[in-house]
Design a protein around this motif. Structure first.
Motif, short mmCIF file in Angstrom:
data_model
loop_
_atom_site.label_atom_id
_atom_site.label_comp_id
_atom_site.label_asym_id
_atom_site.label_seq_id
_atom_site.Cartn_x
_atom_site.Cartn_y
_atom_site.Cartn_z
N LEU A 21 0.83 -1.20 0.00
CA LEU A 21 0.00 0.00 0.00
C LEU A 21 0.87 1.25 0.00
N PRO A 22 0.36 2.34 -0.56
CA PRO A 22 1.11 3.60 -0.48
C PRO A 22 1.07 4.13 0.96
N GLY A 23 2.12 4.77 1.37
CA GLY A 23 2.17 5.31 2.74
C GLY A 23 2.41 4.18 3.72
N LEU A 24 1.55 4.05 4.70
CA LEU A 24 1.63 2.98 5.69
C LEU A 24 1.42 1.66 4.98
N ASP A 25 2.39 0.74 5.07
CA ASP A 25 2.23 -0.51 4.33
C ASP A 25 1.22 -1.42 5.01
N GLY A 26 0.78 -2.43 4.27
CA GLY A 26 -0.27 -3.31 4.75
C GLY A 26 0.07 -4.09 6.00
N VAL A 27 1.33 -4.46 6.17
CA VAL A 27 1.72 -5.21 7.37
C VAL A 27 1.64 -4.30 8.60
N ASP A 28 2.09 -3.07 8.47
CA ASP A 28 1.97 -2.13 9.59
C ASP A 28 0.49 -1.84 9.90
#
Length: 117
Positions: A49-56
């Motif tokens: 994902l853009p910005g904050l990634d999906g794992v975070d």
């Protein structure tokens, strides 16, 4: 949640075929906002994902909604990604494109979420 519109439409259709109502969010902030009210049986998150990634994002979702199962999906498997997903509280890492059978099986493995056979 997926920033790729075509993948999101396909994912919503797969969830709809399982008898679920799907809500699409294009980024982490939108997803967190949607989930504020609760009431979701499960969450499907793209890891890229853009910005904050999906794992975070997955980690934040688990912290705020510990009883809601979260599944992750990715277009490209990367070394260590499955371990990061599990460490963040994800129930499974699915490879895109996700088939209806794969999604159904992954949802059945999550707790407390259940879907009929």
């Amino acid at each position: 949640m997926d920033d790729d519109r075509a993948a999101a439409v396909a994912g919503c259709a797969l969830l709809g075929a399982q008898g679920m109502h799907a809500v699409h969010a294009t980024n982490a902030l939108s997803a967190l906002t949607e989930l504020t009210g609760g009431g979701f049986e499960a969450v499907l998150v793209d890891t890229d994902l853009p910005g904050l990634d999906g794992v975070d994002l997955l980690g934040l979702l688990r912290a705020r909604h510990p009883d809601t199962p979260v599944l992750a999906m990715c277009g490209q498997a990367r070394p260590g990604l499955a371990g990061r997903v599990l460490a963040a509280g994800g129930g499974d890492l699915l490879r895109k494109p996700v088939s209806a059978t794969t999604l159904r099986q992954a949802l059945r493995r999550t707790e407390p979420f259940t879907i009929p056979s």
